[in-house]
Design a protein around this motif. Structure first.
Motif, PDB file in Angstrom:
ATOM      1  N   GLU A 124       0.824  -1.216   0.000  1.00 44.62           N
ATOM      2  CA  GLU A 124       0.000   0.000   0.000  1.00 44.62           C
ATOM      3  C   GLU A 124       0.855   1.262   0.000  1.00 44.62           C
ATOM      4  O   GLU A 124       0.617   2.199  -0.779  1.00 44.62           O
ATOM      5  N   GLU A 127       3.177   1.826  -3.291  1.00 42.16           N
ATOM      6  CA  GLU A 127       2.440   2.371  -4.438  1.00 42.16           C
ATOM      7  C   GLU A 127       2.273   3.887  -4.300  1.00 42.16           C
ATOM      8  O   GLU A 127       2.452   4.640  -5.259  1.00 42.16           O
ATOM      9  N   LYS A 128       1.957   4.348  -3.091  1.00 44.16           N
ATOM     10  CA  LYS A 128       1.822   5.795  -2.869  1.00 44.16           C
ATOM     11  C   LYS A 128       3.145   6.515  -3.134  1.00 44.16           C
ATOM     12  O   LYS A 128       3.180   7.576  -3.765  1.00 44.16           O
ATOM     13  N   ILE A 130       5.694   5.555  -5.025  1.00 44.59           N
ATOM     14  CA  ILE A 130       6.053   5.552  -6.449  1.00 44.59           C
ATOM     15  C   ILE A 130       5.204   6.550  -7.224  1.00 44.59           C
ATOM     16  O   ILE A 130       5.713   7.314  -8.048  1.00 44.59           O
ATOM     17  N   ARG A 131       3.912   6.576  -6.954  1.00 44.34           N
ATOM     18  CA  ARG A 131       3.019   7.460  -7.714  1.00 44.34           C
ATOM     19  C   ARG A 131       3.242   8.936  -7.374  1.00 44.34           C
ATOM     20  O   ARG A 131       2.909   9.809  -8.187  1.00 44.34           O
ATOM     21  N   LEU A 146       1.117   6.456 -14.634  1.00 41.05           N
ATOM     22  CA  LEU A 146       2.310   6.606 -13.807  1.00 41.05           C
ATOM     23  C   LEU A 146       3.309   7.550 -14.474  1.00 41.05           C
ATOM     24  O   LEU A 146       3.556   7.467 -15.676  1.00 41.05           O
ATOM     25  N   TRP A 148       7.308   8.813 -14.157  1.00 38.79           N
ATOM     26  CA  TRP A 148       8.607   8.463 -13.584  1.00 38.79           C
ATOM     27  C   TRP A 148       9.666   9.214 -14.371  1.00 38.79           C
ATOM     28  O   TRP A 148       9.387   9.770 -15.447  1.00 38.79           O
ATOM     29  N   LEU A 171       1.914  -6.568  -5.470  1.00 42.31           N
ATOM     30  CA  LEU A 171       1.784  -5.162  -5.853  1.00 42.31           C
ATOM     31  C   LEU A 171       1.811  -5.054  -7.367  1.00 42.31           C
ATOM     32  O   LEU A 171       2.631  -5.701  -8.035  1.00 42.31           O
ATOM     33  N   GLU A 172       0.906  -4.241  -7.908  1.00 42.91           N
ATOM     34  CA  GLU A 172       0.897  -3.984  -9.343  1.00 42.91           C
ATOM     35  C   GLU A 172       0.601  -2.508  -9.581  1.00 42.91           C
ATOM     36  O   GLU A 172      -0.339  -1.958  -9.007  1.00 42.91           O
ATOM     37  N   ILE A 173       1.422  -1.883 -10.418  1.00 39.69           N
ATOM     38  CA  ILE A 173       1.247  -0.465 -10.745  1.00 39.69           C
ATOM     39  C   ILE A 173       1.310  -0.313 -12.257  1.00 39.69           C
ATOM     40  O   ILE A 173       2.352  -0.587 -12.876  1.00 39.69           O
ATOM     41  N   ASP A 174       0.211   0.115 -12.845  1.00 36.05           N
ATOM     42  CA  ASP A 174       0.145   0.339 -14.301  1.00 36.05           C
ATOM     43  C   ASP A 174       0.675  -0.856 -15.090  1.00 36.05           C
ATOM     44  O   ASP A 174       1.457  -0.711 -16.039  1.00 36.05           O
ATOM     45  N   ARG A 177       3.961  -5.685 -12.391  1.00 34.00           N
ATOM     46  CA  ARG A 177       3.745  -6.466 -11.172  1.00 34.00           C
ATOM     47  C   ARG A 177       5.074  -6.701 -10.477  1.00 34.00           C
ATOM     48  O   ARG A 177       6.078  -7.045 -11.111  1.00 34.00           O
TER      49      ARG A 177
END
Length: 750
Positions: A124, A127-128, A130-131, A146, A148, A171-174, A177
């Motif tokens: 949780e 992810e915050k 990174i974003r 996203l 970066w 965890l998966e972001i855009d 994974r």
């Protein structure tokens, strides 16, 4: 207790952003985890050109269960208030407790939050982070949201328990994974591999030609470069900034040393060094016997099979093209100097605006030259040499070399001045008049250099004060704080005795003359001609007396023309005093860094001659040392006691007790002893202050401690007899007067 390993793998991260990014990743992630209840034993972050990594040791397996007691409304409160409390607390009415308080019965809710697995919290919070990562610049690619710094390829995120078992955090972001794999060097080990923890991660990266630690990469580069240079009889020119940058450009540093073509060896070494550093990121290698830059060191990001022969050949070809440009600029500039002299090179400054209200760079040079010749006798320089140096000190701004490499301004001025035949400290002044540029920069000591450096900085300050462009808060677009600190350090480091107040006044008049030249272009016709006449004299090579007279005449004409009735002398002196106060503020900061208390500085600033910075610091240093002693602290208390009694009596009686203390009215031995001590100390203190021996003055003041203490213990000042009372008050006035000769002790705290 598990350990956490995070790696964010991307395209190449700019070297200038890597250190800050590693710090931000560690700070933001650890803060978020601690806020969520996960403490840790240790944290370390790393950066390479293609990855940010974070390792945390000693995380708990889950966050602790927490209980919070929340106070609610009274039992007889409106129903809506109670329902709002229930919704906010997330409980039902049956879960509430009722407690008796002074104002009646009140509802309380006990909120229990069960612990959560560490993996869930990490997913949780990561992810915050990174974003919302604070990159100076970032990009979005593909269809995702996203952002970066460069396209993000993979996320490694694992929790490793004490048995060495690694759990991948879900965890998966855009579409990316998290997993337990990473990649090594882009070319020498591009395949993915799995890791089980930080030690395994770091070791396998090194086997895959990636040195994770930036400090280790820098040390490797410096070690190999200096060894190769030493083996060939050379030395590497130290450049810590370049070393840190190059360490951020490579994951597997391989040091190669190449040769500079003989055609370029006659260039000034600083030109070679700057060109190679700025354009190619090469280290300069110097021949210690000749002082010339003859070789270079480049750092490859690959171990080449031919030991770097191909890389060096390509680099030397590109370097030759770069240095050909530098050689062309150098030869053209020397030709200009031979044909026209430095004054001819500087002709173009007349068309370069320094500030739209203060004229051109040529106008500024004229002001600096006039001021430098006036400062010269105060710093042991010849006025004609100071003026000569000032007239050519900015000439290199018109050179092609400085146009290409602005950081060489000043330095190239020295080379061109030498080529033009200037000597007697003039070339050195061309280089050093910008100094000191910051707190760690060297301070010039050569008299001509100091005269021009002071004139340059004082003109900057008085000019922007004349047009009311002062620093505000954290904003200082014209670097006036730096200029003020430069004046202070130049004076103090060399121990010069300069009448700053008068210098600021004269420099301010020249700046005002330049400003009036601009104003007259749009001024009223009725004042244009007399203004031009007055300004012409004020700007020219006139005497100080004529300058003072004519600049005031010009200012007076301007004031009348624009309807101002303020006498020019008034605002001129006020402006000069305001600038002196600004210098005093910067001096306070400088002396506080040297360990002198602010109240001690204020006590010395209140004395006459506070524009003599050397005298001011000498006084402040002696006072600071004196107050650190027991005698100094006790005498200060005695002075304050005497001053308080005296001040209260003067306010009550409406008179000033400052004269007439006579020993014949003394009644006690302690009183007579104080008279005697004051009689002995006063001439000693006066003589010491006249010779500016503040330590001796303070020492003589320290002799007053014992008789002053004894007087206050045995003698009552406010007695019934008006004659005795007045005599004792006048005696206290002697104490106050003597002590205030050294510094305004009323400003000392404590």
């Amino acid at each position: 207790m598990p350990d956490l390993l995070i790696e964010l793998f991307s395209e190449e991260i700019p070297a200038r952003m890597q250190v800050r990014a590693a710090v931000d990743l560690r700070a933001r992630m650890t803060d978020a985890l601690v806020e969520a209840g996960l403490t840790y034993a240790g944290a370390a972050s790393f950066a390479t050109p293609r990855r940010l990594a974070l390792a945390l040791e000693g995380l708990p397996a889950e966050s602790p269960t927490t209980r919070e007691e929340r106070k609610g409304p009274r039992v007889d409160a409106p129903e809506k208030a109670i329902e709002g409390f229930l919704r906010g607390a997330g409980v039902s009415r049956e879960d509430l407790q009722i407690r008796d308080e002074k104002k009646g019965q009140v509802y309380y809710a006990t909120l229990t939050r069960p612990g959560r697995p560490a993996a869930d919290i990490v997913a949780e919070e990561l992810e915050k982070v990174i974003r919302n990562f604070p990159w100076p610049k970032s990009m979005r690619w593909g269809n995702g949201s996203l952002r970066w710094v460069r396209p993000l390829h993979s996320i490694l995120c694992i929790l490793t328990d004490d048995a060495g078992e690694a759990q991948v955090v879900d965890l998966e972001i855009d579409g990316i994974r998290a997993g337990n794999t990473t990649r090594g060097h882009r070319f020498m080990a591009p395949d993915a591999f799995t890791v089980t923890g930080f030690d395994d991660y770091q070791a396998r990266l090194k086997r895959a030609y990636v040195v994770l630690d930036a400090q280790e990469r820098a040390e490797t580069i410096w070690h190999d470069a200096t060894n190769q240079a030493f083996a060939s009889g050379y030395e590497v020119v130290e450049d810590r900034g370049l070393l840190a940058e190059v360490a951020g450009l490579v994951e597997w540093p391989v040091v190669l040393m190449g040769t500079i073509d003989d055609a370029f060896l006659a260039l000034p070494p600083e030109v070679l060094q700057t060109s190679m550093r700025e354009h190619q990121k090469f280290f300069s290698v110097r021949n210690p016997k000749s002082g010339r830059i003859e070789r270079f060191v480049t750092v490859a990001n690959i171990a080449p099979p031919d030991h770097g022969a191909t890389i060096l050949a390509g680099n030397q070809k590109v370097l030759a093209a770069r240095l050909s440009d530098a050689k062309f600029f150098w030869e053209n500039d020397l030709r200009t100097v031979r044909d026209k002299g430095l004054e001819g090179m500087a002709e173009g400054l007349a068309h370069v605006t320094f500030h739209n209200k203060l004229g051109s760079q040529a106008d500024r040079v004229a002001r600096i030259a006039a001021l430098a010749s006036e400062i010269a006798p105060m710093v042991g320089a010849k006025p004609d040499l100071a003026a000569e140096a000032a007239h050519v000190c900015k000439a290199d701004l018109e050179s092609e070399m400085v146009g290409e490499f602005p950081e060489l301004q000043g330095l190239m001025g020295r080379y061109y001045a030498e080529a033009a035949g200037h000597d007697d400290g003039v070339p050195e002044a061309c280089e050093e008049h910008y100094k000191p540029l910051g707190p760690g920069d060297a301070v010039p000591s050569a008299p001509v250099s100091v005269a021009v450096a002071l004139a340059d900085k004082i003109d900057t300050l008085t000019g922007f004060w004349a047009i009311d462009e002062k620093p505000t808060g954290s904003k200082d677009p014209y670097a006036l704080r730096r200029a003020a600190l430069g004046v202070i350090r130049l004076v103090l480091a060399n121990g010069f005795r300069i009448d700053l107040k008068n210098g600021l006044l004269i420099a301010g008049r020249r700046s005002m003359a330049s400003m009036l030249c601009r104003v007259v272009e749009v001024g009223q016709d009725s004042i244009k001609l007399p203004l031009l006449e007055a300004i012409g004299i004020a700007k020219g090579e006139s005497s100080i007396e004529e300058l003072n007279k004519k600049s005031l005449e010009a200012a007076d004409l301007l004031a009348k023309g624009f309807g101002s009735g303020v006498p020019p002398q008034s605002w001129e002196v006020a402006r000069s005093n305001d600038l002196l106060a600004f210098l005093h503020d910067r001096l306070k900061v400088h002396l506080r860094d040297e360990g002198i208390r602010h109240d001690v500085i204020d006590a010395c600033l209140a004395m006459q001659g506070n524009d003599d910075l050397t005298l001011l610091v000498k006084r402040a240093t002696a006072l600071a040392d004196f107050l650190k002693t027991e005698d100094g602290e006790n005498l200060l208390q005695g002075f304050k006691r005497a001053n308080n009694i005296l001040t209260q009596a003067e306010e009550k009686d409406g008179v000033e007790y400052s004269f007439g203390a006579d020993v014949k009215f003394a009644e006690t031995d302690e009183e007579k002893a104080l008279f005697s001590a004051l009689d002995r100390a006063e001439p000693q203190i006066t003589q010491a202050l006249e010779t500016e021996d503040f330590a001796a003055a303070m020492s003589a003041m320290a002799d007053l401690r014992a008789p002053t203490d004894a007087f206050f213990e045995a003698v009552q000042v406010n007695v019934d007899s008006p004659v005795i009372r007045r005599n004792r008050l006048n005696l206290l006035s002697r104490i106050r007067t003597i002590c205030l000769q050294a510094a305004d002790l009323t400003r000392i705290e404590g």
